[in-house]
Motif scaffolding. Structure first.
Motif, PDB file in Angstrom:
ATOM      1  N   TRP A 137      10.154   3.651   9.982  1.00  0.00           N
ATOM      2  CA  TRP A 137       9.528   4.966  10.178  1.00  0.00           C
ATOM      3  C   TRP A 137       8.014   4.879  10.392  1.00  0.00           C
ATOM      4  CZ3 TRP A 137      11.581   9.104   6.189  1.00  0.00           C
ATOM      5  CH2 TRP A 137      12.943   9.358   6.446  1.00  0.00           C
ATOM      6  N   GLN A 138       7.516   3.737  10.812  1.00  0.00           N
ATOM      7  CA  GLN A 138       6.059   3.571  10.895  1.00  0.00           C
ATOM      8  C   GLN A 138       5.396   4.645  11.760  1.00  0.00           C
ATOM      9  OE1 GLN A 138       8.354   1.162  11.009  1.00  0.00           O
ATOM     10  NE2 GLN A 138       7.514  -0.861  10.570  1.00  0.00           N
ATOM     11  N   ASP A 139       6.134   5.164  12.764  1.00  0.00           N
ATOM     12  CA  ASP A 139       5.539   6.162  13.669  1.00  0.00           C
ATOM     13  C   ASP A 139       5.285   7.500  12.978  1.00  0.00           C
ATOM     14  OD1 ASP A 139       8.320   6.544  13.444  1.00  0.00           O
ATOM     15  OD2 ASP A 139       8.416   7.612  15.338  1.00  0.00           O
ATOM     16  N   LYS A 140       5.865   7.711  11.800  1.00  0.00           N
ATOM     17  CA  LYS A 140       5.669   8.972  11.072  1.00  0.00           C
ATOM     18  C   LYS A 140       4.406   8.953  10.202  1.00  0.00           C
ATOM     19  CE  LYS A 140      10.714   9.667  10.535  1.00  0.00           C
ATOM     20  NZ  LYS A 140      10.936  10.482  11.722  1.00  0.00           N
ATOM     21  N   TRP A 148       0.804  -1.222   0.000  1.00  0.00           N
ATOM     22  CA  TRP A 148       0.000   0.000   0.000  1.00  0.00           C
ATOM     23  C   TRP A 148       0.840   1.277   0.000  1.00  0.00           C
ATOM     24  CZ3 TRP A 148      -3.615  -2.596  -1.612  1.00  0.00           C
ATOM     25  CH2 TRP A 148      -4.105  -3.747  -0.976  1.00  0.00           C
ATOM     26  N   ASP A 149       0.176   2.363  -0.353  1.00  0.00           N
ATOM     27  CA  ASP A 149       0.744   3.701  -0.184  1.00  0.00           C
ATOM     28  C   ASP A 149       0.306   4.236   1.176  1.00  0.00           C
ATOM     29  OD1 ASP A 149       2.010   4.431  -2.855  1.00  0.00           O
ATOM     30  OD2 ASP A 149       0.011   3.823  -3.519  1.00  0.00           O
ATOM     31  N   CYS A 150       0.992   5.284   1.612  1.00  0.00           N
ATOM     32  CA  CYS A 150       0.597   5.899   2.883  1.00  0.00           C
ATOM     33  C   CYS A 150       0.734   7.413   2.787  1.00  0.00           C
ATOM     34  CB  CYS A 150       1.415   5.346   4.050  1.00  0.00           C
ATOM     35  SG  CYS A 150       3.177   5.744   3.977  1.00  0.00           S
ATOM     36  N   LEU A 151       0.013   8.092   3.670  1.00  0.00           N
ATOM     37  CA  LEU A 151       0.058   9.548   3.751  1.00  0.00           C
ATOM     38  C   LEU A 151       0.828   9.935   5.007  1.00  0.00           C
ATOM     39  CD1 LEU A 151      -1.435  12.061   2.256  1.00  0.00           C
ATOM     40  CD2 LEU A 151      -2.765  12.142   4.375  1.00  0.00           C
ATOM     41  N   VAL A 152       1.805  10.811   4.836  1.00  0.00           N
ATOM     42  CA  VAL A 152       2.515  11.396   5.972  1.00  0.00           C
ATOM     43  C   VAL A 152       2.146  12.871   5.978  1.00  0.00           C
ATOM     44  CG1 VAL A 152       4.765  11.807   7.051  1.00  0.00           C
ATOM     45  CG2 VAL A 152       4.392   9.723   5.703  1.00  0.00           C
ATOM     46  N   SER A 153       1.444  13.275   7.019  1.00  0.00           N
ATOM     47  CA  SER A 153       0.890  14.625   7.086  1.00  0.00           C
ATOM     48  C   SER A 153       1.572  15.407   8.207  1.00  0.00           C
ATOM     49  CB  SER A 153      -0.622  14.531   7.339  1.00  0.00           C
ATOM     50  OG  SER A 153      -1.141  15.730   7.827  1.00  0.00           O
ATOM     51  N   ARG A 154       1.899  16.662   7.921  1.00  0.00           N
ATOM     52  CA  ARG A 154       2.634  17.462   8.906  1.00  0.00           C
ATOM     53  C   ARG A 154       1.813  17.697  10.184  1.00  0.00           C
ATOM     54  NH1 ARG A 154       3.400  21.636   6.008  1.00  0.00           N
ATOM     55  NH2 ARG A 154       2.534  23.280   7.292  1.00  0.00           N
ATOM     56  N   GLU A 155       0.510  17.800  10.047  1.00  0.00           N
ATOM     57  CA  GLU A 155      -0.334  18.077  11.219  1.00  0.00           C
ATOM     58  C   GLU A 155      -1.212  16.889  11.599  1.00  0.00           C
ATOM     59  OE1 GLU A 155      -2.395  21.745  10.625  1.00  0.00           O
ATOM     60  OE2 GLU A 155      -0.543  22.924  10.525  1.00  0.00           O
ATOM     61  N   GLY A 156      -0.855  15.706  11.090  1.00  0.00           N
ATOM     62  CA  GLY A 156      -1.563  14.497  11.495  1.00  0.00           C
ATOM     63  C   GLY A 156      -2.961  14.351  10.918  1.00  0.00           C
ATOM     64  N   LYS A 157      -3.236  15.017   9.795  1.00  0.00           N
ATOM     65  CA  LYS A 157      -4.559  14.922   9.174  1.00  0.00           C
ATOM     66  C   LYS A 157      -4.568  13.830   8.100  1.00  0.00           C
ATOM     67  CE  LYS A 157      -5.741  19.809   9.881  1.00  0.00           C
ATOM     68  NZ  LYS A 157      -6.586  19.540  11.054  1.00  0.00           N
ATOM     69  N   THR A 158      -5.668  13.077   8.028  1.00  0.00           N
ATOM     70  CA  THR A 158      -5.811  12.056   6.991  1.00  0.00           C
ATOM     71  C   THR A 158      -6.099  12.730   5.652  1.00  0.00           C
ATOM     72  OG1 THR A 158      -8.198  11.833   7.276  1.00  0.00           O
ATOM     73  CG2 THR A 158      -6.794  10.468   8.705  1.00  0.00           C
ATOM     74  N   LEU A 159      -6.122  11.936   4.582  1.00  0.00           N
ATOM     75  CA  LEU A 159      -6.392  12.476   3.250  1.00  0.00           C
ATOM     76  C   LEU A 159      -7.744  13.203   3.223  1.00  0.00           C
ATOM     77  CD1 LEU A 159      -5.547  12.754   0.271  1.00  0.00           C
ATOM     78  CD2 LEU A 159      -6.598  10.519  -0.151  1.00  0.00           C
ATOM     79  N   ASP A 160      -8.752  12.603   3.852  1.00  0.00           N
ATOM     80  CA  ASP A 160     -10.080  13.225   3.850  1.00  0.00           C
ATOM     81  C   ASP A 160     -10.144  14.454   4.759  1.00  0.00           C
ATOM     82  OD1 ASP A 160     -11.031  11.409   2.016  1.00  0.00           O
ATOM     83  OD2 ASP A 160     -11.922  10.080   3.511  1.00  0.00           O
ATOM     84  N   GLU A 161      -9.234  14.545   5.733  1.00  0.00           N
ATOM     85  CA  GLU A 161      -9.260  15.659   6.683  1.00  0.00           C
ATOM     86  C   GLU A 161      -8.422  16.860   6.250  1.00  0.00           C
ATOM     87  OE1 GLU A 161      -9.699  12.896  10.742  1.00  0.00           O
ATOM     88  OE2 GLU A 161      -7.743  13.668  10.113  1.00  0.00           O
TER      89      GLU A 161
END
Length: 309
Positions: free
Chosen positions: A178-181, A104-117
Motif C-alpha cells: 500500500w505504499q502509494d497510499k 518507522w511510522d507513517c501518516l496516511v492523510s485523506r487530502e494528502g497533507k503532511t503532519l505539519d500541513e
C-alpha cells in the motif's frame, strides 16, 4: 513425516506476514516435513470499540496464540514484534527474529497533507498512546482520537471521513503493498517507533529442539541484537501498549546505539535519551536507568494512576 502447524492472527496483514515466514522456512525444512497454517482469533481482534491501553495492552494479540503453543495445537507462531509483551510465558521462547522492514511510522492523510500541513483541530486516528503523545508533542492543536481494527478497517474509516489522517506502521503498509497510499513517512526525529516495530518474532516451545534448529536458518542476528536492546529498555519500565514508550536501536561497528523516550499521552511531557553499549541488554537497561533519573518513572506512575481513575 512431521506436519508443522504455524499459528497466526487471522487479519490480512498477519496472514501475509506468516506466509512470508513459511516461504522462507520451506527452503530449510528437513525432507518429509510440511507446513500448514492455523488462524487464531485473539481477544485484541474481538475488542474493537476501546483503545488497547484500556483493555490490557500488548498481550491481547498473543495470549490465545501462546496458549495454542503451550497446548501443542500449533508448533510455532508468527507475531509482529511490536505486539510482544516484555515477558514470555514459561516454556516458550523466541526462536527467531526476522530481517526488519522499515521501523518507522507513517501518516496516511485523506487530502494528502503532511503532519505539519494538517489544519488546526484536524482529527488524527491512532490506537497507540505512543503515537498519540508524539503527534500532540509536535502538534498540540490536533485532535487525536482512537481508531481500532485491521488496516483495511482503519483505512475505510479514514476515507469515510471519520478522520483527516491516521498514523500506521510503515512496515505493515509495505507488506500489504500500500505504499502509494502513504502521505508521509515519519522520521525518528518526528516519531520514535514502537519497540521491535518492523520485525517479526517467531515463537515456539523451548523444548522443541527440531523447530529451534530450523528457525535459526531465518534468524537475523543483527536485528535480534537491536531488538534485544529495545525490549530490555521496555522491560525496565514494565512496559506495554498502555504506556507511551518508544525505542529504536541500530548497530554501529560493535556497539548497539539506542534512542528511547517516555511521554505523557497528552504530549505535554517527553523524556528522551540515547545510549550505547556492546551488550544489547545492558544498553537497554542503562538507557532506562538514565531516563528514570530524568523523571520517567514518576511520569509513568502518573500515567498509570490517571488510567485507573
Amino acid at each position: 513425516m512431521r506436519t508443522v502447524t504455524v499459528g497466526t492472527r487471522r487479519s490480512e496483514l498477519a496472514v501475509i506476514q506468516t506466509q512470508w515466514v513459511m516461504d522462507r522456512l520451506k527452503e530449510h525444512l528437513p525432507d518429509q516435513w510440511e507446513l500448514k497454517q492455523e488462524k487464531i482469533v485473539t481477544r485484541g481482534d474481538q475488542i474493537l470499540n476501546v483503545t488497547l491501553s484500556k483493555v490490557g495492552g500488548k498481550g491481547l494479540f498473543v495470549k490465545e496464540i501462546e496458549q495454542a503453543l503451550l497446548d501443542g495445537r500449533i508448533d510455532l507462531a508468527v507475531h509482529s514484534m511490536k505486539d510482544m509483551p516484555a515477558d514470555m510465558p514459561e516454556g516458550l521462547v523466541m526462536g527467531a527474529v526476522t530481517e526488519r522492514e522499515s521501523p518507522w511510522d507513517c501518516l496516511v492523510s485523506r487530502e494528502g497533507k503532511t503532519l505539519d500541513e494538517l489544519p488546526e483541530k484536524a482529527r488524527v486516528g491512532t490506537s497507540s498512546l505512543r503515537r498519540q503523545a508524539q503527534v500532540l508533542a509536535r502538534r498540540p492543536d490536533l485532535q487525536v482520537e482512537p481508531v481500532r481494527g485491521n488496516l483495511n478497517t482503519r483505512y475505510k474509516k479514514l476515507m469515510d471521513g471519520q478522520f483527516d489522517a491516521i498514523v500506521l506502521a510503515y512496515a505493515g503498509i509495505q507488506r500489504m503493498g500500500w505504499q502509494d497510499k502513504v502521505t508521509e513517512v515519519l522520521s525518528e526525529d518526528v516519531m520514535l517507533p514502537s519497540v521491535g516495530q518492523g520485525a517479526l518474532a517467531i515463537q515456539c516451545r523451548a523444548d522443541d529442539k527440531e523447530i529451534l534448529d530450523v528457525l535459526q536458518s531465518i534468524n537475523d542476528p543483527g536485528v535480534e541484537r537491536t531488538v534485544t536492546a529495545e525490549r530490555a529498555f521496555l522491560h525496565a519500565f514494565d512496559g506495554g501498549c498502555h504506556l507511551p514508550i518508544a525505542g529504536f536501536a541500530t548497530l554501529e561497528e560493535n556497539q548497539v546505539r539506542l534512542r528511547g523516550l517516555v511521554a505523557h499521552p497528552t504530549g505535554t511531557q517527553v523524556i528522551e535519551g540515547e545510549g550505547q553499549h556492546e551488550d544489547a541488554t545492558v544498553c537497554g537497561q542503562y538507557l532506562a536507568d538514565d531516563l528514570m533519573k530524568k523523571g520517567a518513572g514518576k511520569l509513568l506512575d502518573e500515567v498509570r494512576d490517571e488510567a485507573e481513575q
